[in-house]
Design a protein around this motif. Structure first.
Motif, PDB file in Angstrom:
ATOM      1  N   LYS A 133      44.922  49.546  73.259  1.00 52.79           N
ATOM      2  CA  LYS A 133      45.240  50.458  72.164  1.00 52.79           C
ATOM      3  C   LYS A 133      46.423  49.946  71.344  1.00 52.79           C
ATOM      4  CE  LYS A 133      43.409  54.711  74.196  1.00 52.79           C
ATOM      5  NZ  LYS A 133      43.703  56.108  74.591  1.00 52.79           N
ATOM      6  N   LEU A 134      47.427  49.417  72.025  1.00 47.72           N
ATOM      7  CA  LEU A 134      48.589  48.893  71.310  1.00 47.72           C
ATOM      8  C   LEU A 134      48.226  47.665  70.484  1.00 47.72           C
ATOM      9  CD1 LEU A 134      51.361  49.264  74.054  1.00 47.72           C
ATOM     10  CD2 LEU A 134      50.948  50.722  72.061  1.00 47.72           C
ATOM     11  N   LEU A 135      47.345  46.831  71.026  1.00 47.75           N
ATOM     12  CA  LEU A 135      46.899  45.654  70.279  1.00 47.75           C
ATOM     13  C   LEU A 135      46.120  46.061  69.035  1.00 47.75           C
ATOM     14  CD1 LEU A 135      45.829  43.461  73.305  1.00 47.75           C
ATOM     15  CD2 LEU A 135      47.568  42.819  71.634  1.00 47.75           C
ATOM     16  N   ASP A 136      45.283  47.093  69.166  1.00 49.81           N
ATOM     17  CA  ASP A 136      44.536  47.570  68.003  1.00 49.81           C
ATOM     18  C   ASP A 136      45.470  48.184  66.960  1.00 49.81           C
ATOM     19  OD1 ASP A 136      42.113  46.740  68.984  1.00 49.81           O
ATOM     20  OD2 ASP A 136      41.611  48.669  69.900  1.00 49.81           O
ATOM     21  N   LYS A 137      46.518  48.839  67.417  1.00 53.57           N
ATOM     22  CA  LYS A 137      47.421  49.526  66.498  1.00 53.57           C
ATOM     23  C   LYS A 137      48.339  48.554  65.770  1.00 53.57           C
ATOM     24  CE  LYS A 137      50.842  53.266  66.245  1.00 53.57           C
ATOM     25  NZ  LYS A 137      51.539  54.348  66.995  1.00 53.57           N
ATOM     26  N   TYR A 138      48.914  47.606  66.498  1.00 58.49           N
ATOM     27  CA  TYR A 138      49.917  46.718  65.908  1.00 58.49           C
ATOM     28  C   TYR A 138      49.399  45.316  65.610  1.00 58.49           C
ATOM     29  CZ  TYR A 138      53.151  50.375  67.347  1.00 58.49           C
ATOM     30  OH  TYR A 138      53.788  51.574  67.513  1.00 58.49           O
ATOM     31  N   GLY A 139      48.185  44.992  66.062  1.00 59.87           N
ATOM     32  CA  GLY A 139      47.626  43.670  65.798  1.00 59.87           C
ATOM     33  C   GLY A 139      47.924  42.692  66.920  1.00 59.87           C
ATOM     34  N   THR A 140      47.148  41.618  66.955  1.00 58.76           N
ATOM     35  CA  THR A 140      47.278  40.624  68.021  1.00 58.76           C
ATOM     36  C   THR A 140      48.646  39.948  67.986  1.00 58.76           C
ATOM     37  OG1 THR A 140      44.907  40.207  67.833  1.00 58.76           O
ATOM     38  CG2 THR A 140      46.213  38.586  69.048  1.00 58.76           C
ATOM     39  N   ARG A 141      49.108  39.590  66.808  1.00 55.88           N
ATOM     40  CA  ARG A 141      50.364  38.835  66.690  1.00 55.88           C
ATOM     41  C   ARG A 141      51.540  39.628  67.254  1.00 55.88           C
ATOM     42  NH1 ARG A 141      54.206  38.441  62.536  1.00 55.88           N
ATOM     43  NH2 ARG A 141      55.316  36.453  62.456  1.00 55.88           N
ATOM     44  N   ILE A 142      51.705  40.867  66.802  1.00 54.37           N
ATOM     45  CA  ILE A 142      52.838  41.684  67.253  1.00 54.37           C
ATOM     46  C   ILE A 142      52.636  42.135  68.694  1.00 54.37           C
ATOM     47  CG2 ILE A 142      54.137  43.807  66.850  1.00 54.37           C
ATOM     48  CD1 ILE A 142      54.568  41.637  64.748  1.00 54.37           C
ATOM     49  N   GLY A 143      51.435  42.635  69.015  1.00 57.39           N
ATOM     50  CA  GLY A 143      51.186  43.169  70.343  1.00 57.39           C
ATOM     51  C   GLY A 143      51.295  42.126  71.438  1.00 57.39           C
ATOM     52  N   TYR A 144      50.664  40.968  71.240  1.00 54.09           N
ATOM     53  CA  TYR A 144      50.679  39.919  72.254  1.00 54.09           C
ATOM     54  C   TYR A 144      52.067  39.294  72.363  1.00 54.09           C
ATOM     55  CZ  TYR A 144      48.475  36.207  75.079  1.00 54.09           C
ATOM     56  OH  TYR A 144      48.089  35.356  76.090  1.00 54.09           O
TER      57      TYR A 144
ATOM     58  N   PHE B  40      54.955  40.687  71.713  1.00 60.89           N
ATOM     59  CA  PHE B  40      55.867  41.622  72.364  1.00 60.89           C
ATOM     60  C   PHE B  40      55.605  41.667  73.871  1.00 60.89           C
ATOM     61  CE2 PHE B  40      57.008  46.036  73.601  1.00 60.89           C
ATOM     62  CZ  PHE B  40      58.378  45.954  73.338  1.00 60.89           C
ATOM     63  N   ALA B  41      54.330  41.638  74.277  1.00 57.56           N
ATOM     64  CA  ALA B  41      54.001  41.627  75.702  1.00 57.56           C
ATOM     65  C   ALA B  41      54.571  40.381  76.374  1.00 57.56           C
ATOM     66  CB  ALA B  41      52.482  41.685  75.891  1.00 57.56           C
ATOM     67  N   ALA B  42      54.466  39.224  75.708  1.00 56.42           N
ATOM     68  CA  ALA B  42      55.004  37.983  76.275  1.00 56.42           C
ATOM     69  C   ALA B  42      56.523  38.048  76.410  1.00 56.42           C
ATOM     70  CB  ALA B  42      54.594  36.792  75.411  1.00 56.42           C
ATOM     71  N   LEU B  43      57.182  38.699  75.467  1.00 57.31           N
ATOM     72  CA  LEU B  43      58.632  38.887  75.583  1.00 57.31           C
ATOM     73  C   LEU B  43      58.983  39.701  76.823  1.00 57.31           C
ATOM     74  CD1 LEU B  43      59.782  39.583  71.901  1.00 57.31           C
ATOM     75  CD2 LEU B  43      60.440  37.640  73.338  1.00 57.31           C
TER      76      LEU B  43
END
Length: 433
Positions: free
Chosen positions: A82-93, A95-98
């Protein structure tokens, strides 16, 4: 535009993809991230004997730490999409890696089991969006005919991590200390993140129709027995892989009395064999389908062979010769990977595209929570009492139960007919050329 029970499928002429060079650059970023992701999650188990010299984890404590890691991983699997769909792959992924890189780095500062547990929980939460993000990215960058291959390349990062991890981490731990292993992995993650932010973007020429197909919620997907069958099969069999990942290094040290160098060589061999299994499982079912077998018969026949092989290989725990046991452990992990290669395709086989993400997310979450119990909490308390033999033998038999569930609930893997209410979606945006 109002649609009932079906959604528009863009024709090949509606989709324009970017140059192959950019696609493979994006795939390289996903492959590296997945390798880092799996190195981080396997690190604790691989060097646990070295960590125990300082922090003296009991088996129960170690099992509890892994329990909370997987509870968080399961929760992250549900919310990550859901977060990936909301914020997009670039931001969501990114941020998760951080998050997972920060957790890995801070593990080097942990001085108690409680601190390790808190940080591993954070690691599980951050790592969970990895595969949802990779699936989303390959859908954004690759045409349908290349997506399975692209995800195969990404998935190879999991095997590569387990092949190179033992030698790498033991060398670092014995040369410096175990804290350096965690710090080094955190630094590698922090190097990857800015590179990803700088390079990754959504292709400008991706078809609007392709990206605007609405997704079904998990609640809607759970109306179908196929979702539950897939999820319960994951619940029963995912923990076996996690068990080998978390407990095999400790077993080799405490029961087989392997030296660090022997443990390194053994784990490298086990996961090299498992990589072959991952490829063989896909090749086998694909070959059967080329011979004219229906998808369900091909998948279930391949999975049945794996389910029968697992108990036989699980008998490695009874073998006296150490290296014969290691080879059998390798065949067991290979059978698991071949099983999972076919099980993982089930949502895409039986559900239309708008339901695949939710069905897969539910299955991944239930698999993680099964791992929390069957490869984390329960072994931590049971192994000190009854030992490894009954635990390993019983877990290897779970595949036969799971196969029966798949057979009853997924049937011949026919595509289900969705009955969700009408959904209003925007008109497709014409592609740019």
């Amino acid at each position: 535009m109002i649609l009932k029970k079906s959604f528009p499928r863009p024709t090949p002429s509606e989709i324009v993809y970017n140059p192959p060079t950019m696609r493979w650059l994006m795939l390289s970023l996903l492959f590296v991230a997945t390798t880092i992701n799996y190195l981080d999650r396997a690190l604790l188990g691989m060097i646990l004997p070295e960590i125990r010299k300082d922090l003296h984890f009991s088996d129960a404590t170690y099992g509890t730490i892994q329990f909370w890691f997987q509870i968080a991983y399961g929760a992250g699997s549900l919310i990550g999409g859901k977060l990936l769909d909301k914020y997009g792959t670039r931001i969501g992924y990114g941020f998760a890696a951080l998050i997972w890189s920060a957790a890995a780095t801070m593990n080097s500062l942990a001085r108690s089991a409680f601190q390790f547990g808190m940080l591993r929980t954070l690691l599980g939460l951050g790592e969970a969006p990895n595969f949802p993000a990779c699936n989303k990215a390959t859908a954004e960058w690759f045409p349908p005919s290349q997506r399975a291959f692209a995800m195969g390349v990404v998935n190879f990062g999991t095997n590569l991590a387990n092949i190179i991890g033992p030698a790498l981490f033991l060398w670092i731990a014995l040369t410096w200390n175990w804290q350096t292993c965690f710090a080094a992995m955190g630094i590698v993650g922090f190097i990857w993140v800015p590179a990803f932010f700088l390079v990754y973007h959504v292709p400008k020429q991706t078809s609007g129709a392709l990206l605007q197909i609405p997704k079904m919620s998990i609640k809607e997907v759970l109306k179908y027995k196929q979702s539950w069958g897939y999820a319960w099969a994951k619940f029963l069999t995912d923990p076996v892989w996690w068990f080998y990942l978390f407990w095999l290094p400790t077993y080799l040290t405490t029961v087989r009395h392997f030296t660090p160098e022997q443990r390194r060589d053994a784990l490298t061999l086990v996961y090299a064999i498992s990589g072959v299994g991952a490829l063989a499982g896909g090749v086998a079912s694909s070959y059967l389908m080329k011979l004219g077998w229906h998808v369900g018969k091909a998948r279930k026949s391949t999975m049945l062979i794996c389910a029968i092989v697992m108990p036989a290989c699980g008998c490695a725990v009874l073998v006296q010769n150490n290296w014969l046991a290691v080879v059998l452990f390798g065949f067991a992990t290979a059978a698991h990977q071949a099983w999972m290669t076919n099980l993982f395709t089930a949502p895409a086989d039986v559900f239309p595209r708008e339901a695949v993400g939710s069905a897969n997310g539910f299955g991944v979450a239930l698999g993680a929570w099964g791992g929390a119990l069957l490869s984390g909490l329960i072994p931590g308390f049971v192994i000190p009492v009854i030992g490894y033999v009954p635990v390993m033998l019983s877990m290897s038999c779970l595949y036969l139960i799971a196969w029966g569930i798949v057979h009853k609930t997924l049937g011949d893997f026919s595509m289900v007919k969705l009955t969700e209410p009408s959904i209003k979606i925007p008109e497709p945006v014409p592609s740019q050329s």
